[in-house]
Design a protein around this motif. Structure first.
Motif, mmCIF file in Angstrom:
data_model
loop_
_atom_site.group_PDB
_atom_site.id
_atom_site.type_symbol
_atom_site.label_atom_id
_atom_site.label_comp_id
_atom_site.label_asym_id
_atom_site.label_seq_id
_atom_site.Cartn_x
_atom_site.Cartn_y
_atom_site.Cartn_z
ATOM 1 N N GLY A 198 0.765 -1.235 0.000
ATOM 2 C CA GLY A 198 0.000 0.000 0.000
ATOM 3 C C GLY A 198 0.797 1.286 0.000
ATOM 4 O O GLY A 198 1.981 1.323 -0.319
ATOM 5 N N TYR A 346 -5.824 1.528 4.069
ATOM 6 C CA TYR A 346 -5.825 0.660 2.887
ATOM 7 C C TYR A 346 -6.178 1.462 1.640
ATOM 8 O O TYR A 346 -7.082 2.293 1.653
ATOM 9 C CB TYR A 346 -6.840 -0.469 3.068
ATOM 10 N N GLU A 369 -2.713 -5.279 -2.660
ATOM 11 C CA GLU A 369 -3.178 -3.910 -2.425
ATOM 12 C C GLU A 369 -2.730 -2.944 -3.514
ATOM 13 O O GLU A 369 -3.400 -1.954 -3.779
ATOM 14 C CB GLU A 369 -2.695 -3.420 -1.059
ATOM 15 N N ARG A 380 -13.333 -0.823 0.605
ATOM 16 C CA ARG A 380 -13.100 -2.260 0.768
ATOM 17 C C ARG A 380 -13.948 -2.839 1.893
ATOM 18 O O ARG A 380 -14.012 -2.281 2.985
ATOM 19 C CB ARG A 380 -11.618 -2.510 1.074
ATOM 20 N N SER A 385 -9.171 -8.275 1.866
ATOM 21 C CA SER A 385 -7.865 -7.986 1.268
ATOM 22 C C SER A 385 -6.931 -9.184 1.270
ATOM 23 O O SER A 385 -6.284 -9.472 0.256
ATOM 24 C CB SER A 385 -7.208 -6.809 1.984
#
Length: 534
Positions: A198, A346, A369, A380, A385
């Motif tokens: 990320g 995220y 990600e 999300r 994830s």
């Protein structure tokens, strides 16, 4: 160049997506090389607490189904998910979990011997499996890391990828990297998988570790790929609030604590989520984060509280990681509420790719990600994830094997490799600017000011060290995020505009797509990806 190495597939990143891809590629007979700019365990995966959302046909809640998981995901994504991508990825979930368990991952079991399941925000059923109470990511990382080491897959630790390289025919040919001593080298490969995680280090407060510096976004953009939906940064509603505490990564208070009965209250003891959403404290994260920020502002406080005392004496066993973090901060969650605030968590957007990891650049793949597959949309759904990383990581390896087998990928000669130079902004200034103007609650005036600040502060520097590479990645990604957020003149999911507070399906039920032009300027493609409403 000081050194060289080669493989069929170069995997950049050692989180769940990268290691899953490496293992699957090795099973398919490919030569694999994994690159980590830190230790194998340093990525985001190890910090994930809550669990993995998956509907397993042999163990599920009465009335739950894959269809319901799909619908929950579409609802959370507020019209920007790809229904096809959601269905395809979630449908592969049970098989991906079976492969992960075969690789050695252990999950918590109930008294009946079946895997224990909890419920998190946005889910209509108990379908989130977990490990070590609240240490799921650590267990996934452990199992995959040991499987990679046991399988003899080479991992270059303390190596930072600087640039994706193209061959004489324009196809992907590998990457330029630097080692721990900042010596440059070339990694030859006809396929490069970006699994870099990320972009949490764009912000002063985040749940992400120090390595989450948006490297994959910048690498993909400079390689000619498109990115989408960068404006949708999910802020986790509940990280441990520490007044005057350290900047950077903050301890996460997993959403599963609310799944077990904890509730949010403000500094006056009033319920925060009452009347905010039908699911109350288990509403989707964008709703909870916005409500927390709003209530904190109304009460003049910098935080609210998470009252988990209802969980009782079982708290330390069910949530050992959270319990340890609270006790280290002098808080006893068994008898007092936990002070919490929101932090960058995220990225729902990323490098545009399909469910097999393919991007618009031949030979360049993305998973986890860093990718934008259409699964997450504008927000999300909790615990989707890790599942995405498991599924798409495996599918990307299979796609590389197919593409190599049918001749879509081939080795090509790399010409002279030059050390690139890119715009870099001081990280502290960048983080303060983004936190102030591109966090929860944005407006065009603030984002315009942020863009001007970054432009004025940018200095072009050669990318010779990991620090400079990371700072250049953060700079380019911050500029792209601001451009996308300014373009989206509405509020949707985790993108909240104070100057455009309503959701506009007529104009904006589509992704915002950016790429670099031949001169290196960020441009909107003008062709947004239309999405299917939930």
């Amino acid at each position: 160049m000081s050194w060289e190495a080669g493989a069929d597939l170069l995997v950049v990143g050692t989180g769940v997506a990268g290691l899953t891809a490496a293992l699957r590629a090795r099973e398919l007979g490919l030569r694999v090389l994994v690159v980590s700019k830190d230790a194998v365990s340093a990525g985001n995966t190890g910090w994930a607490q809550g669990g993995i959302a998956v509907v397993r046909p042999d163990e599920l809640d009465p009335g739950d189904s894959l269809r319901k998981h799909v619908e929950d995901t579409l609802t959370a994504g507020v019209g920007l998910c790809s229904r096809t991508a959601v269905r395809d990825i979630l449908a592969d979930g049970a098989a991906a979990i079976a492969r992960l368990r075969a690789a050695g991952a252990q999950f918590d079991a109930g008294s009946d011997g079946a895997l224990a399941r909890t419920r998190e925000g946005g889910h209509s059923a108990f379908r989130v499996i977990h490990s070590g109470g609240d240490a799921t990511g650590a267990e996934v990382q452990r199992a995959l890391s040991e499987a990679v080491r046991g399988g003899g897959i080479p991992v270059l630790e303390q190596h930072c990828v600087v640039e994706v390289l193209r061959g004489d025919n324009g196809a992907v040919a590998g990457a330029l990297a630097t080692d721990a001593e900042s010596r440059p080298g070339v990694l030859h490969a006809p396929a490069v998988l970006l699994a870099t995680g990320g972009l949490g280090q764009l912000y002063a407060a985040t749940t992400n570790p120090e390595v989450s510096t948006a490297d994959g976004i910048a690498l993909a953009l400079r390689a000619g790929a498109s990115v989408a939906d960068l404006e949708f940064v999910q802020f986790h509603p509940t990280v441990l609030y520490m007044p005057g505490g350290p900047r950077g990564r903050r301890p996460l208070i997993t959403e599963a604590v609310r799944g077990e009965g904890a509730v949010l209250v403000d500094v006056r003891g009033q319920r925060v989520m009452r009347g905010e959403h039908p699911l109350a404290d288990l509403a989707p994260r964008d709703v909870v984060s916005a409500a927390i920020n709003r209530r904190a502002a109304e009460t003049g406080a910098e935080h609210v509280f998470l009252d988990a005392t209802v969980i009782g004496a079982g708290f330390p066993k069910r949530f050992p990681t959270v319990y340890a973090a609270c006790r280290a901060a002098g808080i006893d969650p068994l008898h007092e509420p936990i002070p919490v605030a929101s932090a960058a968590h995220y990225s729902c957007g990323g490098v545009v790719s399909d469910v097999d990891g393919r991007t618009s650049v031949n030979g360049l793949y993305a998973a986890g990600e860093v990718a934008c597959t259409g699964l997450h949309g504008a927000n999300r759904l909790a615990s989707n994830s890790l599942l995405e990383g498991l599924v798409v990581g495996g599918r990307a390896a299979e796609a590389v094997a197919r593409d190599l087998g049918c001749g879509l990928l081939s080795r090509t000669t790399i010409g002279e490799v030059m050390q690139p130079a890119m715009a870099v902004v001081d990280r502290d200034l960048l983080q303060r600017t983004m936190s102030r103007h591109a966090g929860i609650g944005r407006d065009d005036e603030g984002m315009s000011s942020a863009t001007a600040t970054l432009d004025r502060a940018a200095i072009v520097r050669p990318l010779r060290t990991r620090q400079t590479v990371e700072d250049s990645s953060l700079t380019l990604t911050a500029q792209a995020l601001l451009a996308a957020a300014r373009q989206r003149a509405e509020s949707r999911g985790c993108h909240r505009r104070t100057d455009f507070t309503e959701t506009d399906d007529l104009r904006w039920r589509r992704s915002t797509v950016l790429r670099l032009d031949a001169s290196g300027w960020l441009i909107h493609t003008g062709v947004g990806i239309a999405r299917t409403a939930a």
